[in-house]
Design a protein around this motif. Sequence first.
Motif, short mmCIF file in Angstrom:
data_model
loop_
_atom_site.label_atom_id
_atom_site.label_comp_id
_atom_site.label_asym_id
_atom_site.label_seq_id
_atom_site.Cartn_x
_atom_site.Cartn_y
_atom_site.Cartn_z
N SER A 108 0.84 -1.21 0.00
CA SER A 108 0.00 0.00 0.00
C SER A 108 0.87 1.26 0.00
CB SER A 108 -0.93 -0.01 1.21
OG SER A 108 -0.19 -0.03 2.42
N ASP A 147 -9.83 3.40 -2.61
CA ASP A 147 -8.97 2.27 -2.96
C ASP A 147 -8.75 1.44 -1.69
OD1 ASP A 147 -7.20 0.62 -4.30
OD2 ASP A 147 -5.50 2.00 -4.13
N PHE A 204 -7.35 -1.55 0.73
CA PHE A 204 -6.26 -2.48 1.04
C PHE A 204 -6.58 -3.32 2.28
CE2 PHE A 204 -2.75 -1.39 -1.77
CZ PHE A 204 -3.11 -0.13 -2.24
N GLN A 252 -8.30 -3.87 -4.23
CA GLN A 252 -6.96 -4.23 -4.73
C GLN A 252 -6.86 -5.73 -5.06
OE1 GLN A 252 -5.18 -0.82 -5.41
NE2 GLN A 252 -3.74 -2.50 -5.16
N CYS A 269 -4.75 -3.86 -9.22
CA CYS A 269 -3.90 -2.91 -8.48
C CYS A 269 -3.96 -1.57 -9.20
CB CYS A 269 -2.47 -3.42 -8.41
SG CYS A 269 -1.36 -2.17 -7.73
#
Lengths: 438, 182
Positions: free
Chosen positions: B54, B98, B100, B129, B153
């Motif tokens: 990340s 996004d 993670f 992701q 990704c």
Amino acid sequence: MTHRPGPRKFGFETRMVHAGHVPDAHTGSRAVPIHLTTSYVFDSPEYAAQLFELKQYGNIYTRISNPTTAVLEERLASLEGATGALVVSSGMAAQFVALMTLLSPGDEVVASSHLYGGTVTQLKQTLLKLSIKVTLVDPHNDAAWEQAITKKTRALYGETIGNPRGSVLDLEKLSRLANVHKIPLIVDNTFATPYLCRPIEWGATIVLHSATKFIGGHGSAIAGVILDSGNFDFSRFPAIAAPSPSYHNLRFFDTFGHYGFLMKARAETVRDVGACVSPMNSFLILQGLETLSLRMDRHVGNAQQIARYLEQHEQVAWVSYAGLPSHADHALAQKYLPKGPGAVFSFGLKGEGAEVREDGKKFIESLQLFSHLANVGDVRSLVIHPASTTHQQLTEEELAACGVGPEMIRLSIGLENVEDLLWDLDQAFHALSRSIRA
Amino acid sequence: MGSGSGVSCAVTLNTSLTPEQRALYQDVGQINHLLDSARTIALVGLSSDRQKASFFVAGYLKDEGYRIVPVNPKADIILGEKVYPDVASIPFPVDIVDIFRPAQEIDGIVDQAIARKEKGIDSPAIWMQLRLVNLAAAERSLAAGLTTIVDKCVKMEHGRYRGGLHFAGMNTEIISARKRKR
């Protein structure tokens, strides 16, 4: 008929001439530009630091990456169905870099005994200096593979088409075995090329090539490539998953996922080993690669005709080409290599011992079109006597294990007019029978 | 930014999604448009550990000109940016959330993003992701009208269409005879 255009999965031949090269925004150069440069100017000190930490994409030094080589890498990855590729200085370097990236001292590898002689010496002698033990097994003996695998085994290794007897590796069976033991299957696909066989489609993790051979075709440049399927779970594989002391304890698999192995191979192994390819050689290999499918169709067509001719010849004891129904691996060849099992194979002259060794020399000396040299996969037809050349460093037992006897002659069939090649072989046999009578 | 106008190659490698799921959650045109139009990206689960994936992604996106918004209940400042404890507490519009975090935590994150849209704050795209897949959450996100990308990704996708991924020797699967856009 209306057809709604969706995203297109382009065919092999299209990718052979396009993959990896989108014309650049500034010049629009259609041919692949040759970037003969050692190094690249950084945007800023901060950007340079990001590059060195692998946090930004870009070029630092041609030992690590190069824009011309990147085209060859992506093109080969596309053709093999791989997640990526790393092109290095030779096929031998590709093997060494792949193994150095995966292995640590004390680790073991189980490999087919039907391998190029240079590979055998690298696996058995050079790796031994690094305390890595390689066990060679008869590739068709399932129990032998199974028995050779220990807790220290970190990879299985073989050639799609074995050098020089033309045996065919049972890729599906071996990839199942590798899966059971949670280790990668490494396949040298040099003799098949991605046009004839794509080992990743049969479960291989890592594919290697000497790009010097059919991929280039012209015999003018040496290069090798390592390709990764991206499908192997390296999370419990120490060499790729553990913190790397030479990269600030970076965990390559954790950070780069399916690209972890190749990033480590590039940023650590090739950085430290230095086995980089010249951008000029990458360009030359690309020139050959553009016509791979056309050449391979012709190579296997010529090889099939010549193998059939030799099989019927009275001075020939045996022909070892998996395209012939008489070959033990004919069924495997039809499964894995339906377009044809390559164009490199061997045959044996009738006779024994020192006498047949002399006959072999005489035969090779009598050929007019076949070039006597130590290479394969050239557009020109080639011939060699393995027992005294490519495989001469092997022991008697190793020679027997890979089936190399004094009567063996290896051919690499080129793109010449096949009638001319048959004529050449015919006149060499005549010269041989004259010398026998005399 | 992208590679020529209208890239229409199949990008199929390295995903656990089926072709039908890929059509919903990995559309090449949608990813290109999103990366071209987005300016602010919230990274949920951004680690302050310099060697975590990340952190690599966030540093890259910042370099490439995006405003990054770290979301992490256990940090104050990461990469010089103020950290928010969750998606709900970000006081300005974001373009992409996004993610993670593990699949089981994704439901709650998506709920917060949907709530932001209902309150009229913004309408962020949801991005899960690589290998962090929660298809039930993805369905809800899509049904709420949020652009939804799964099992990709964001750094690799940006690199794919910008050309950087190619320089690392990766198979971008882009085939085009058109000049790259400047």
